[in-house]
Design a protein around this motif. Structure first.
Motif, PDB file in Angstrom:
ATOM      1  N   SER A  49      -0.440 -96.215  46.220  1.00  0.00           N
ATOM      2  CA  SER A  49      -1.431 -95.213  46.127  1.00  0.00           C
ATOM      3  C   SER A  49      -1.978 -94.880  47.362  1.00  0.00           C
ATOM      4  O   SER A  49      -2.147 -95.693  48.229  1.00  0.00           O
ATOM      5  N   VAL A  50      -2.775 -93.576  47.593  1.00  0.00           N
ATOM      6  CA  VAL A  50      -3.503 -93.496  48.783  1.00  0.00           C
ATOM      7  C   VAL A  50      -4.646 -94.398  49.024  1.00  0.00           C
ATOM      8  O   VAL A  50      -4.842 -94.840  50.329  1.00  0.00           O
ATOM      9  N   ASP A  51      -5.271 -95.030  48.106  1.00  0.00           N
ATOM     10  CA  ASP A  51      -6.354 -95.860  47.916  1.00  0.00           C
ATOM     11  C   ASP A  51      -5.586 -97.087  48.499  1.00  0.00           C
ATOM     12  O   ASP A  51      -6.439 -97.940  49.284  1.00  0.00           O
ATOM     13  N   GLY A  52      -4.513 -97.766  48.048  1.00  0.00           N
ATOM     14  CA  GLY A  52      -3.996 -98.591  48.618  1.00  0.00           C
ATOM     15  C   GLY A  52      -3.340 -98.747  50.117  1.00  0.00           C
ATOM     16  O   GLY A  52      -3.785 -99.726  50.702  1.00  0.00           O
ATOM     17  N   PHE A  53      -3.160 -97.336  50.422  1.00  0.00           N
ATOM     18  CA  PHE A  53      -3.016 -97.574  51.736  1.00  0.00           C
ATOM     19  C   PHE A  53      -4.162 -97.642  52.883  1.00  0.00           C
ATOM     20  O   PHE A  53      -3.913 -97.895  53.740  1.00  0.00           O
ATOM     21  N   LEU A  54      -5.077 -97.010  52.287  1.00  0.00           N
ATOM     22  CA  LEU A  54      -6.475 -97.051  53.061  1.00  0.00           C
ATOM     23  C   LEU A  54      -6.785 -98.552  53.041  1.00  0.00           C
ATOM     24  O   LEU A  54      -7.421 -98.991  54.116  1.00  0.00           O
ATOM     25  N   GLU A  55      -6.614 -99.211  51.962  1.00  0.00           N
ATOM     26  CA  GLU A  55      -6.830-100.781  52.019  1.00  0.00           C
ATOM     27  C   GLU A  55      -6.048-101.405  53.020  1.00  0.00           C
ATOM     28  O   GLU A  55      -6.521-102.381  53.788  1.00  0.00           O
ATOM     29  N   PHE A  56      -4.799-101.057  53.006  1.00  0.00           N
ATOM     30  CA  PHE A  56      -3.917-101.664  54.049  1.00  0.00           C
ATOM     31  C   PHE A  56      -4.522-101.312  55.574  1.00  0.00           C
ATOM     32  O   PHE A  56      -4.482-102.287  56.292  1.00  0.00           O
ATOM     33  N   LEU A  57      -4.777-100.139  55.710  1.00  0.00           N
ATOM     34  CA  LEU A  57      -5.451 -99.891  57.045  1.00  0.00           C
ATOM     35  C   LEU A  57      -6.586-100.606  57.428  1.00  0.00           C
ATOM     36  O   LEU A  57      -6.935-101.083  58.670  1.00  0.00           O
ATOM     37  N   ALA A  58      -7.503-100.779  56.344  1.00  0.00           N
ATOM     38  CA  ALA A  58      -8.673-101.597  56.595  1.00  0.00           C
ATOM     39  C   ALA A  58      -8.647-102.978  57.225  1.00  0.00           C
ATOM     40  O   ALA A  58      -9.030-103.381  57.997  1.00  0.00           O
ATOM     41  N   ALA A  59      -7.226-103.426  56.588  1.00  0.00           N
ATOM     42  CA  ALA A  59      -7.096-105.055  56.911  1.00  0.00           C
ATOM     43  C   ALA A  59      -6.349-105.042  58.355  1.00  0.00           C
ATOM     44  O   ALA A  59      -6.406-105.866  59.007  1.00  0.00           O
ATOM     45  N   ARG A  60      -5.939-103.837  58.947  1.00  0.00           N
ATOM     46  CA  ARG A  60      -5.450-103.727  60.280  1.00  0.00           C
ATOM     47  C   ARG A  60      -6.062-102.982  61.386  1.00  0.00           C
ATOM     48  O   ARG A  60      -5.678-102.818  62.373  1.00  0.00           O
ATOM     49  N   LYS A  61      -7.194-102.904  61.224  1.00  0.00           N
ATOM     50  CA  LYS A  61      -8.346-102.460  62.006  1.00  0.00           C
ATOM     51  C   LYS A  61      -8.192-103.191  63.134  1.00  0.00           C
ATOM     52  O   LYS A  61      -8.257-104.585  63.120  1.00  0.00           O
ATOM     53  N   PHE A  92      -8.784 -93.943  63.312  1.00  0.00           N
ATOM     54  CA  PHE A  92      -7.501 -94.088  63.699  1.00  0.00           C
ATOM     55  C   PHE A  92      -7.035 -92.545  64.493  1.00  0.00           C
ATOM     56  O   PHE A  92      -7.499 -91.564  63.800  1.00  0.00           O
ATOM     57  N   ALA A  93      -6.363 -92.756  65.405  1.00  0.00           N
ATOM     58  CA  ALA A  93      -5.638 -91.364  65.872  1.00  0.00           C
ATOM     59  C   ALA A  93      -4.497 -91.186  64.748  1.00  0.00           C
ATOM     60  O   ALA A  93      -4.061 -91.740  64.123  1.00  0.00           O
ATOM     61  N   VAL A  94      -4.283 -89.705  64.747  1.00  0.00           N
ATOM     62  CA  VAL A  94      -3.431 -89.348  63.697  1.00  0.00           C
ATOM     63  C   VAL A  94      -2.162 -88.298  64.376  1.00  0.00           C
ATOM     64  O   VAL A  94      -2.534 -87.444  65.228  1.00  0.00           O
ATOM     65  N   LYS A  95      -0.945 -88.740  64.279  1.00  0.00           N
ATOM     66  CA  LYS A  95      -0.049 -87.973  64.683  1.00  0.00           C
ATOM     67  C   LYS A  95       0.828 -87.471  63.415  1.00  0.00           C
ATOM     68  O   LYS A  95       0.915 -88.079  62.264  1.00  0.00           O
ATOM     69  N   LEU A  96       1.125 -86.157  63.672  1.00  0.00           N
ATOM     70  CA  LEU A  96       1.625 -85.406  62.155  1.00  0.00           C
ATOM     71  C   LEU A  96       3.045 -85.116  62.636  1.00  0.00           C
ATOM     72  O   LEU A  96       3.412 -84.453  63.721  1.00  0.00           O
ATOM     73  N   ASP A  97       4.075 -85.235  62.004  1.00  0.00           N
ATOM     74  CA  ASP A  97       5.367 -84.887  61.987  1.00  0.00           C
ATOM     75  C   ASP A  97       5.438 -83.704  60.787  1.00  0.00           C
ATOM     76  O   ASP A  97       5.241 -83.931  59.780  1.00  0.00           O
ATOM     77  N   THR A  98       6.006 -82.556  61.438  1.00  0.00           N
ATOM     78  CA  THR A  98       6.025 -81.392  60.400  1.00  0.00           C
ATOM     79  C   THR A  98       7.432 -80.672  60.934  1.00  0.00           C
ATOM     80  O   THR A  98       7.869 -80.885  62.085  1.00  0.00           O
TER      81      THR A  98
END
Length: 230
Positions: A49-61, A92-98
Motif C-alpha cells: 500500500s502507499v502507507d506501507g511504502f511511506l513506512e518503508f521510507l520512514a525507516a530509510r531516512k 525527500f527529493a523527487v524524480k518523476l519518470d513520464t
C-alpha cells in the motif's frame, strides 16, 4: 495509486542522489517494447500500500536522499500531486519518470515545486505516437510536454529507447530538433532478449547495433548538452 514494484536502493536512477524507485501500475500507452508489461494492466494484489511504502521510507531516512516515481505512467493517477507533496514534506527529493502524455499534470507538479528532476521518454516522431504506442495521444501533447520541461527551470533529461520501427534516421532528426537545447539526452538500447509486452511485433525489426547508436549519439551531440548511451 497502486504500487507494483519497489527497488529499495539505486545510485544510478536519480543523478547525484541515493534513491529508491517505486513503480506504479497502469499506463495509457501500449508500447510493444515495454519491459514492465505486468504493470500495464495489473491483476492480483499490489506489492504494498502507499502507507506501507511511506513506512518503508520512514525507516530509510538518513540513508535515502530521494524517490524515483516511475511506472507504468505515474501521471495518470489523480493523486500523484498529493503523493509527491507527502514525499517532499518528509524531506525527500523527487524524480518523476513520464511518457509526457499528461502535460497539464506535469505543469502542475512543476508549478507547485513537487518534483526536482524529470525524465521524459520521447519514443518516436510525435506524428507517429498514436500508431506505435497504440494510444490516442496527439502529437501536440508530446510537444507540449517537451516545451514544458525545457522552460521549467528544473533538472531534466529526455530519453529514447532505440527500437525499430520507433527509431530510424528520420525519427531521430525530428526528435533531436524537438529537444534541442536539453542538457541531457539518453539513448537506451532495446534488448530483444528481455521480456517485453509484444515480442512478435519486433520479429521483422532487428535490434540496432552499437555502431548505429553511436551515429545517433554523434547526431544528437550537436543539439544537446550531452548525449549518452545507456
Amino acid at each position: 495509486m497502486r504500487i507494483g514494484g519497489l527497488q529499495k536502493t539505486s545510485v544510478i536512477d536519480f543523478p547525484g542522489k541515493v534513491s529508491c524507485v517505486v513503480f506504479f501500475c497502469g499506463c495509457n500507452f501500449r508500447c510493444p517494447y515495454c519491459h514492465n508489461p505486468d504493470l500495464i494492466q495489473p491483476s492480483g494484489e499490489p506489492l504494498m500500500s502507499v502507507d506501507g511504502f511511506l513506512e518503508f521510507l520512514a525507516a530509510r531516512k538518513g540513508f535515502l536522499d530521494g524517490v524515483v516515481i516511475t511506472g507504468g505512467e505515474p501521471c495518470i493517477n489523480t493523486d500523484i500531486a498529493d503523493f509527491c507533496r507527502t514525499l517532499k514534506e518528509e524531506g525527500f527529493a523527487v524524480k518523476l519518470d513520464t511518457n509526457g502524455s499528461k502535460p497539464e499534470v506535469l505543469r502542475a507538479l512543476i508549478r507547485e515545486e513537487l518534483v526536482d528532476y524529470v525524465a521524459m521518454d520521447v519514443k518516436t516522431d510525435p506524428a507517429r505516437y498514436a500508431e506505435l504506442t497504440r494510444s490516442a495521444v496527439a502529437p501536440d501533447t508530446i510537444i507540449d510536454s517537451v516545451q514544458t520541461l525545457k522552460n521549467a527551470g528544473i533538472d531534466y533529461e529526455f530519453r529514447t529507447t532505440c527500437a525499430p520501427p520507433f527509431v530510424d534516421s528520420d525519427a531521430m532528426v525530428r526528435i533531436m530538433n524537438l529537444i534541442a537545447g536539453a542538457p541531457l539526452y539518453v539513448l537506451q538500447q532495446y534488448r530483444p532478449e528481455r521480456r517485453v509486452l509484444d515480442q512478435v511485433f519486433f520479429d521483422d525489426y532487428p535490434a540496432l547495433t552499437r555502431e548505429e547508436l553511436d551515429i545517433f549519439r554523434t547526431m544528437a551531440a550537436e543539439k544537446v548538452g550531452e548525449c549518452i548511451i545507456r
